[in-house]
Write a protein that holds these residues in place. Structure first.
Motif, PDB file in Angstrom:
ATOM      1  N   ALA A 172       5.877   7.345   3.552  1.00 35.15           N
ATOM      2  CA  ALA A 172       5.859   5.899   3.334  1.00 35.15           C
ATOM      3  C   ALA A 172       5.372   5.549   1.939  1.00 35.15           C
ATOM      4  O   ALA A 172       5.689   4.481   1.411  1.00 35.15           O
ATOM      5  CB  ALA A 172       4.963   5.219   4.381  1.00 35.15           C
ATOM      6  N   ARG A 173       4.606   6.446   1.325  1.00 38.10           N
ATOM      7  CA  ARG A 173       4.185   6.245  -0.054  1.00 38.10           C
ATOM      8  C   ARG A 173       4.899   7.202  -1.001  1.00 38.10           C
ATOM      9  O   ARG A 173       5.117   6.884  -2.160  1.00 38.10           O
ATOM     10  CB  ARG A 173       2.671   6.442  -0.182  1.00 38.10           C
ATOM     11  CG  ARG A 173       1.867   5.315   0.415  1.00 38.10           C
ATOM     12  CD  ARG A 173       0.386   5.494   0.179  1.00 38.10           C
ATOM     13  NE  ARG A 173      -0.381   4.469   0.864  1.00 38.10           N
ATOM     14  CZ  ARG A 173      -1.708   4.457   0.940  1.00 38.10           C
ATOM     15  NH1 ARG A 173      -2.402   5.428   0.372  1.00 38.10           N
ATOM     16  NH2 ARG A 173      -2.340   3.491   1.574  1.00 38.10           N
ATOM     17  N   GLY A 174       5.245   8.375  -0.492  1.00 36.64           N
ATOM     18  CA  GLY A 174       5.864   9.365  -1.368  1.00 36.64           C
ATOM     19  C   GLY A 174       7.226   8.936  -1.874  1.00 36.64           C
ATOM     20  O   GLY A 174       7.536   9.098  -3.063  1.00 36.64           O
ATOM     21  N   VAL A 175       8.057   8.358  -0.994  1.00 39.20           N
ATOM     22  CA  VAL A 175       9.397   7.938  -1.403  1.00 39.20           C
ATOM     23  C   VAL A 175       9.350   6.799  -2.423  1.00 39.20           C
ATOM     24  O   VAL A 175      10.005   6.886  -3.473  1.00 39.20           O
ATOM     25  CB  VAL A 175      10.245   7.557  -0.169  1.00 39.20           C
ATOM     26  CG1 VAL A 175      11.571   6.940  -0.606  1.00 39.20           C
ATOM     27  CG2 VAL A 175      10.501   8.779   0.702  1.00 39.20           C
ATOM     28  N   PRO A 176       8.584   5.712  -2.194  1.00 38.12           N
ATOM     29  CA  PRO A 176       8.503   4.676  -3.228  1.00 38.12           C
ATOM     30  C   PRO A 176       7.940   5.198  -4.551  1.00 38.12           C
ATOM     31  O   PRO A 176       8.377   4.783  -5.630  1.00 38.12           O
ATOM     32  CB  PRO A 176       7.557   3.628  -2.611  1.00 38.12           C
ATOM     33  CG  PRO A 176       7.651   3.852  -1.150  1.00 38.12           C
ATOM     34  CD  PRO A 176       7.847   5.317  -0.979  1.00 38.12           C
TER      35      PRO A 176
END
Length: 224
Positions: A172-176
């Motif tokens: 949820a944070r890695g992709v953005p």
């Protein structure tokens, strides 16, 4: 703190390599642990901006390294006390290494890195690689914090969740963050192209570079 920010980038980089070598070449496990503890203590005293996030990451790193090495060495037949000592020693080495280079990253601006590299007459490509490699990390950290703030505003507070849920929702944070990193790299490349950056041309710096990197070149006294 201002003196550390103005300290020559290569002096700080040499110090980080010295700490890394001392941690990896220390003959006794307690020496390695002492070096790692000293690095963490110095970082805590300096109160660097991203210290809290680094300490969280270092704690997770220690847990993962100790667990994986214990499992691996135990399966190889090593006695548990010896395996635990080896695992802790490896974790201490990694903490000392990452802490030393975290200090370099957090106290070096891209402009100061480019000034020091230009004064050292490094090839332009090496100058660009150094400035991007060490200068982009703080920018990515700020992007990570902004993503976390946006998620909290929408009711998704991953930091308050249990550890297993944080691992589950890491994407949820890695992709953005990955998307922002690609956009940032594209923006930097466009800016360099617009500015006429040419890796074949050597650069000079308007900063005074010595042991410290001065913000401006020293003024010459006026001629009578």
């Amino acid at each position: 703190m201002s003196t550390l920010l103005r300290l020559n980038f290569f002096v700080k980089l040499a110090g980080a390599f010295a700490v890394m070598l001392a941690a990896w070449l220390a003959p006794q496990a307690w020496m390695t642990a002492a070096i790692a503890a000293l690095v963490v203590l110095v970082l805590s005293l300096l109160r660097l901006p991203g210290l809290r996030g680094y300490l969280k990451g270092a704690a997770i790193l220690v847990v993962l390294v100790v667990a994986s090495w214990l499992l691996n060495l135990s399966l190889q037949g090593m006695p548990l006390p010896e395996a635990a000592l080896t695992a802790l020693r490896m974790a201490a080495r990694l903490v000392a290494t990452t802490g030393a280079f975290f200090f370099v990253v957090e106290t070096s601006t891209p402009g100061a890195i480019m000034a020091a590299a230009s004064a050292a007459r490094l090839p332009p490509t090496a100058t660009l690689v150094l400035s991007l490699m060490f200068g982009i990390v703080p920018m990515l950290r700020r992007e990570f914090e902004q993503i976390a703030d946006a998620q909290r505003a929408r009711g998704l507070d991953i930091d308050a969740a249990p550890f297993h849920l944080r691992l589950r929702f890491a994407l949820a944070r890695g992709v953005p963050l990955l998307v922002q990193a690609v956009r940032m790299a594209h923006a930097i490349s466009v800016s360099l192209t617009v500015s006429g950056y040419d890796t074949r041309a050597k650069r000079t710096s308007w900063r005074g570079v010595g042991l410290l990197v001065e913000d401006r070149l020293p003024r010459k006294p006026a001629q009578p």
